[in-house]
Scaffold this active site. Structure first.
Site, PDB file in Angstrom:
ATOM      1  N   GLY B  53      34.469  56.971 -35.189  1.00 11.72           N
ATOM      2  CA  GLY B  53      35.542  57.888 -35.511  1.00 11.72           C
ATOM      3  C   GLY B  53      35.016  59.124 -36.219  1.00 11.72           C
ATOM      4  N   SER B  54      35.685  60.256 -36.034  1.00 12.85           N
ATOM      5  CA  SER B  54      35.344  61.452 -36.803  1.00 12.85           C
ATOM      6  C   SER B  54      35.841  61.286 -38.242  1.00 12.85           C
ATOM      7  CB  SER B  54      35.986  62.687 -36.165  1.00 12.85           C
ATOM      8  OG  SER B  54      35.380  62.955 -34.916  1.00 12.85           O
ATOM      9  N   GLY B  55      35.419  62.208 -39.101  1.00 16.54           N
ATOM     10  CA  GLY B  55      35.826  62.151 -40.501  1.00 16.54           C
ATOM     11  C   GLY B  55      34.720  61.655 -41.416  1.00 16.54           C
ATOM     12  N   HIS B  56      33.560  61.290 -40.804  1.00 19.18           N
ATOM     13  CA  HIS B  56      32.429  60.798 -41.592  1.00 19.18           C
ATOM     14  C   HIS B  56      31.266  61.791 -41.599  1.00 19.18           C
ATOM     15  CE1 HIS B  56      34.639  57.098 -41.543  1.00 19.18           C
ATOM     16  NE2 HIS B  56      34.499  56.946 -40.233  1.00 19.18           N
ATOM     17  N   LYS B 104      28.309  50.983 -35.585  1.00 18.90           N
ATOM     18  CA  LYS B 104      28.815  50.462 -36.854  1.00 18.90           C
ATOM     19  C   LYS B 104      29.792  49.322 -36.554  1.00 18.90           C
ATOM     20  CE  LYS B 104      30.498  54.304 -38.787  1.00 18.90           C
ATOM     21  NZ  LYS B 104      30.529  55.099 -37.534  1.00 18.90           N
ATOM     22  N   ASP B 109      34.890  50.001 -32.208  1.00 21.53           N
ATOM     23  CA  ASP B 109      33.586  50.573 -31.854  1.00 21.53           C
ATOM     24  C   ASP B 109      32.766  49.557 -31.069  1.00 21.53           C
ATOM     25  OD1 ASP B 109      34.590  52.458 -33.644  1.00 21.53           O
ATOM     26  OD2 ASP B 109      32.660  52.828 -34.598  1.00 21.53           O
ATOM     27  N   HIS B 218      36.951  54.012 -44.287  1.00 20.19           N
ATOM     28  CA  HIS B 218      38.257  54.468 -43.802  1.00 20.19           C
ATOM     29  C   HIS B 218      39.330  54.167 -44.838  1.00 20.19           C
ATOM     30  CE1 HIS B 218      35.744  53.051 -40.426  1.00 20.19           C
ATOM     31  NE2 HIS B 218      36.063  54.214 -39.914  1.00 20.19           N
TER      32      HIS B 218
END
Lengths: 332, 332
Positions: B53-56, B104, B109, B218
């Site tokens: 996911g994006s945001g990391h 991860k 994922d 998250h």
């Protein structure tokens, strides 16, 4: 206030201890409170010394190393370093070729660096000062006569630092630093205020739908508070101000810094960079180099600044030169 | 919600456009939504592909480049990338020597990378998967069977990426990636939650004097909520958990990552690193290398994680090898 600290009074000292432990190629003098290259002084090399209040990391301590600063003097959070501290750092890194002080334009910083320069001169050290005042949001501000010094500091330190590393003389190193500053303009937005450990609460309050346009890196007021707008509109407004202060013809080349103020995620900074690239492309300006990230911060402030520096071939060459510091590193 | 965005639905796409504009040595496929080295595929080189996911950020797109990843597949914010996207990236960078997927450990994922690996195998591409599950705070979690994958991902990508760069074979690259993961343990604290653009409000609420101990990237719940304590106590507690999961004898060597989760200033991260160094010195553990900064983030979450990886000479050698990515760069 929620922060990862022990006693608020010890934050700067303890962070310096951590910096020292993390970077064996730096020498941290915890008594005099400065950070220096471990290999300083380098005989015959012009030394660069900068400093200012803490809370803007990686500026300045994170920019100490080969190709950039020889020493940095961190004051307490948002507080100028003192003259003795600056003098100690200046003496520690002087290699006999003189020292350039890179000073952000805040009244306390200017005064204390000037005192230190005079004291250094008394001891036979030639000091030139490069004043950074790139923030075109406002003339005069809370702690400033004239414009504030912000993002361009990184460019001045990188480019002048590279010239010093390759053997530039005192006057030359200072001159290119001043040229970089004169060719730079910056503008910042804040979504929230940062919180200093000593105060324990945000430096100002903003309603949920408002932003501070033209904010300073200590939370100084900018031009006005306004409604939050889409990023593409904010970027256009910021670039209007920047390009009014620093007109650019079609075909001119720039380095762009999209800088986070500490609490803004990288995903937003890249989005902003995309908008900057679009607007400058429309205007026929060529972005020769760019940097996107948190470099000149204001603790945990959610916000960002845009710096545009008109560059020459020589500035690009010096920008590309190797640099090896905790906060900026390439080619080494 | 105050963010520098346009439409929340466009954040990932627009940030990718900015990444592409900022880094000419990356190739961003906005249709398939992946980021690849511009020089991929490199014939005969094992390729590394990661994603999530994006945001990391900078994970994973910011770790694409020489010496690290060949491609990264960003999903929407906090959302797994889809199999077709992973397959497209895998095919785009396969140089005939096989592809290592670094995944991860989150259920979505794992499932989507597995599907992509099977589809790639159908097309004759050999894929090995390295699962990262270093977060020792909890067994099983909101989106995870088993431990979560967090900070060690950076070490896996760096060390396995270096081996691939110097010509390691598929099995060897995957093997060292798994060794790095097995030798790693991480633990995180949150002071605040991050805010996704889609939700527009923090993922959870914490009282003014409470923190989440063992939080996920998250915002997944950790072990417990507890009162905020001085940094030195939090670090000791985190290292107790880490060293219980991953015992270290006196004289053993480690790489330490003190990682900001996005909203925590660097000055605090250095203070924390100083505490980590103190505790590990007491225990006779040698910190061979370390990294302090925002690398595996959770949008604007105020928080930090500590990762400790027991290392061999070979891992240190590969860690020191040149790397040239937007988020991690040295020696190149």
């Amino acid at each position: 206030m929620k922060k990862f600290i022990n006693d608020p009074a010890d934050v700067v000292t303890e962070a310096l201890a951590g910096l020292a432990a993390a970077h064996p190629d730096l020498r941290v003098d915890t008594a005099e409170q400065y950070v220096a290259r471990a290999d300083a002084p380098r005989p015959g090399k012009v030394a660069l010394v900068s400093g200012g209040g803490s809370g803007h990391e990686p500026l300045h301590g994170g920019f100490v190393g080969a190709g950039m600063l020889d020493a940095a003097c961190p004051g307490e959070v948002f507080t100028s370093p003192v003259p003795d501290q600056i003098l100690a750092a200046t003496k520690a890194v002087d290699g006999g070729a003189g020292v350039v002080h890179v000073v952000k334009n805040y009244t306390g910083d200017v005064m204390n660096f000037q005192l230190a320069a005079e004291l250094a001169a008394d001891e036979g050290i030639a000091v030139e000062t490069v004043l950074v005042d790139d923030d075109v949001a406002v003339e005069n501000s809370t702690w400033t006569a004239g414009r504030r010094g912000t993002g361009a500091t990184l460019l001045v330190e990188k480019i002048a630092g590279a010239l010093a590393e390759e053997g530039g003389k005192l006057g030359e190193v200072a001159a290119i630093g001043r040229e970089v500053n004169a060719a730079s303009a910056s503008f910042a937005y804040a979504l929230t205020a940062g919180t200093t450990p000593a105060a324990g609460r945000p430096g100002f309050e903003l309603p949920d739908d408002e932003i501070e346009a033209g904010v300073g890196i200590h939370g100084e007021p900018g031009r006005r508070r306004e409604r939050l707008r889409p990023a593409r509109e904010l970027v256009r407004s910021a670039l209007d101000v920047i390009l009014e202060a620093q007109p650019l013809d079609r075909g001119e080349r720039v380095i762009v810094l999209v800088n986070g103020l500490g609490g803004t995620p990288l995903i937003e900074l890249y989005l902003i960079y995309g908008e900057v690239a679009t607007v400058l492309a429309e205007r026929g300006v060529e972005i020769s180099r760019r940097l996107v990230g948190n470099y000149v911060t204001s603790l945990d402030m959610a916000g960002m600044s845009i710096t545009v520096t008109r560059v020459t071939d020589e500035m690009i060459r010096l920008w590309d030169a190797p640099v090896r510091t905790p906060g900026l590193r390439w080619g080494a």
